[in-house]
Structures are given as C-alpha cells and as structure tokens.
Design an enzyme around this catalytic site. Sequence first.
Site, PDB file in Angstrom:
ATOM      1  CG  ASN A  20      -1.666   1.285   1.415  1.00  0.00           C
ATOM      2  OD1 ASN A  20      -1.804   2.064   0.469  1.00  0.00           O
ATOM      3  ND2 ASN A  20      -2.172   1.527   2.616  1.00  0.00           N
ATOM      4  CD1 TRP A  21       3.824   1.262  -2.584  1.00  0.00           C
ATOM      5  CD2 TRP A  21       3.922   2.386  -4.509  1.00  0.00           C
ATOM      6  NE1 TRP A  21       4.774   0.655  -3.367  1.00  0.00           N
ATOM      7  CE2 TRP A  21       4.853   1.334  -4.562  1.00  0.00           C
ATOM      8  CE3 TRP A  21       3.801   3.221  -5.617  1.00  0.00           C
ATOM      9  CZ2 TRP A  21       5.666   1.099  -5.672  1.00  0.00           C
ATOM     10  CZ3 TRP A  21       4.609   2.992  -6.732  1.00  0.00           C
ATOM     11  CH2 TRP A  21       5.532   1.943  -6.756  1.00  0.00           C
ATOM     12  CE  LYS A  22       0.501   3.617   4.745  1.00  0.00           C
ATOM     13  NZ  LYS A  22       0.339   3.750   6.151  1.00  0.00           N
ATOM     14  CG  HIS A 106      -5.686   2.008   5.049  1.00  0.00           C
ATOM     15  ND1 HIS A 106      -5.220   2.958   5.936  1.00  0.00           N
ATOM     16  CD2 HIS A 106      -4.678   1.120   4.881  1.00  0.00           C
ATOM     17  CE1 HIS A 106      -3.980   2.643   6.282  1.00  0.00           C
ATOM     18  NE2 HIS A 106      -3.631   1.536   5.667  1.00  0.00           N
ATOM     19  CD  GLU A 108      -2.714   5.644   6.557  1.00  0.00           C
ATOM     20  OE1 GLU A 108      -2.745   5.655   5.312  1.00  0.00           O
ATOM     21  OE2 GLU A 108      -1.756   5.180   7.199  1.00  0.00           O
ATOM     22  CD  GLU A 177      -3.418  -2.506   7.277  1.00  0.00           C
ATOM     23  OE1 GLU A 177      -2.303  -2.754   6.837  1.00  0.00           O
ATOM     24  OE2 GLU A 177      -4.056  -1.487   6.986  1.00  0.00           O
ATOM     25  N   GLY A 183       2.501   2.386  10.397  1.00  0.00           N
ATOM     26  CA  GLY A 183       3.432   3.491  10.182  1.00  0.00           C
ATOM     27  C   GLY A 183       4.169   3.924  11.437  1.00  0.00           C
ATOM     28  CB  SER A 223       5.358  -1.694  11.833  1.00  0.00           C
ATOM     29  OG  SER A 223       4.902  -0.368  12.079  1.00  0.00           O
ATOM     30  N   GLY A 244       2.940  -1.182   4.170  1.00  0.00           N
ATOM     31  CA  GLY A 244       2.968   0.230   3.797  1.00  0.00           C
ATOM     32  C   GLY A 244       4.386   0.680   3.494  1.00  0.00           C
ATOM     33  N   GLY A 245       5.032   1.311   4.483  1.00  0.00           N
ATOM     34  CA  GLY A 245       6.355   1.919   4.290  1.00  0.00           C
ATOM     35  C   GLY A 245       7.373   1.019   3.607  1.00  0.00           C
TER      36      GLY A 245
HETATM   37  C1  PEP Z   1      -0.629   0.226   5.819  1.00  0.00           C
HETATM   38  O1  PEP Z   1      -0.633   1.380   5.422  1.00  0.00           O
HETATM   39  O2  PEP Z   1      -1.560  -0.531   5.491  1.00  0.00           O
HETATM   40  C2  PEP Z   1       0.486  -0.216   6.650  1.00  0.00           C
HETATM   41  C3  PEP Z   1       0.396  -1.395   7.192  1.00  0.00           C
HETATM   42  O3  PEP Z   1       1.540   0.644   6.807  1.00  0.00           O
HETATM   43  P1  PEP Z   1       2.970   0.318   7.482  1.00  0.00           P
HETATM   44  O4  PEP Z   1       3.434  -1.016   6.928  1.00  0.00           O
HETATM   45  O5  PEP Z   1       3.855   1.443   7.055  1.00  0.00           O
HETATM   46  O6  PEP Z   1       2.755   0.232   8.939  1.00  0.00           O
END
Ligand code: PEP
Length: 263
Positions: A20-22, A106, A108, A177, A183, A223, A244-245
């Site tokens: 997930n590149w956001k 999600h 966010e 999640e 994040g 994470s 994500g990251g």
């Molecule tokens: C996400 O945005 O779905 C996520 C899990 O981010 P991260 O891996 O950066 O925690």
Amino acid sequence: MLLKVKNEGDFLRQVLIAGNWKMNKLIDETEEFCREFLPLVEDISKVEVLICPVFTSLYPMQELFKGSKVKIGGQDAFWEPRGAYTGEISPAMLLDAGCSYVIIGHSERRQIIGESNVIVNRKIKAAMEAGLNPILCVGETLQERENQRALEVVKEQLTESLQDIDLGEKPLVVAYEPVWAIGTGVNASSDDAREMTGFIRKHLARLYNEEIAAATRILYGGSVKEDNIRDFLAEEDVDGALVGGASLKANSFARIIRAGEDG
Ligand code: PEP
C-alpha cells in the site's frame, strides 16, 4: 514451520503480499521502482504479489508490469459507477486501469476522512459487483486495545462492513491492521496477530459458514518488514501481509515477498 500455501480442508489459501503506497510517488518514481522491482521478483511463483499505488501511477504501472505476474490495485473506490461525484473513482475505472484488487476501509480513511462501516459496506458491494477483489481493512486503535475492546471493535467492523454481502461466489481478503501498528514501527506481536486473525476467521464462520471462513485470506498489516514477516506468516491464520512503508523500496519489498516464497 513457514507455510507458503496454506491448506485447510479443500481450500488453498495462496499467500498474498500487498503493498500500500498511500499518497507516495510521482509517475517517474513509480517507473523507476517498477524497473528495479521486476527483476527481483520475476521468479516468484508461490506468492501472489500486489501493489496499490496512487491513482495517477496505476496506468503506467500496469504498462510496465505487462507480462509479469505482479498485480495492481486501487487504495479506495466509490460505490457509484459514474456521475457527479467530484474527486471519486469507480470500481469500473480501476478495472479499466488494470486493477484486480482494491483496498477498502483503510484506517487512514476511517480516521482522517471519517469513513464508517456503512460506507465501507457500500464500497465493498460495489467493488464486488464490478468484479474487483476487495481487501477489507479492520483493526482497533490503541485506546480500544487498552480498554480491552479490540475484539469487540473488529467484530463490529466485520459484521457491519459485510452486511448483506454474499461471499458464496466472490472471494474476500480481510486485512487485520491494528491502528497503533500502522506506520509507527511498532508491529503487533505474533501472539496478538494470532489471537485476532483466529478470531476473525471464527467470526466469518459465524457470519457465513466454515467453508467460506476457511477460504477467506486474512492478512496482517502494521509495520511489516523483512525481519518480522516470517513470524507473521508462520501463524496459522495469517495468509499474507499488507505492507505500507516497506513496500516503497523495491529491495525491501522484494525481500518481504521472498520470505513468503522461500518460507
Ligand atoms: C498500511 O498502510 O496498510 C500499513 C500497514 O503501513 P505500514 O506497513 O507502514 O505500517
């Protein structure tokens, strides 16, 4: 033991690693990533690989991934197919740009944009009707966990988001999640992930039946990195990860995928 393909009864649950590149990467950065990433994953055959970039990168990404097994997906989709909905994008438009998946609900979007379970439910229905595979995100906040409400919150998210949705024909992916792990660099422990993914599968069996619950893939997200992915994939009810990251760098994302492939 790390399972590459989870096998429960008659159902095979292929491991899915989704990025997930956001709201990250311009088109030229996307192209640079794809050129570096493709050779790193060209021999991957057991893990299903998915990237959900920003909307503007979807079409160039699908052009660059043509001929590869890497799939692309949207990070959200509206529930109407077209019309006067400024700023929205429909499931059919995502399909048109080459998507096979879409992330829905999600945290966010739930927290920043205010999406409710009712909205998430409409979006999942529309995505499924259009032929996209939704990835339904659920997860509790830190406060909810500290107040011992994590299971109750996730149960409510699942029940309300899946209201009147028939999963008999159409597969669903659920991503657990925990909001406090997204994040932050603080991932959930394998014990937390085991408890919640097991609970999600049991609740799906209550909402539908054992067969549908056994066929539904459940991802962990929050994470995820190359040094913790193995612990999550070793859990019986974890069928992959939403990353994500660590999915923004070709090398680190490829190493996470390889951990699933070689497990
Ligand atoms: C996400 O945005 O779905 C996520 C899990 O981010 P991260 O891996 O950066 O925690």
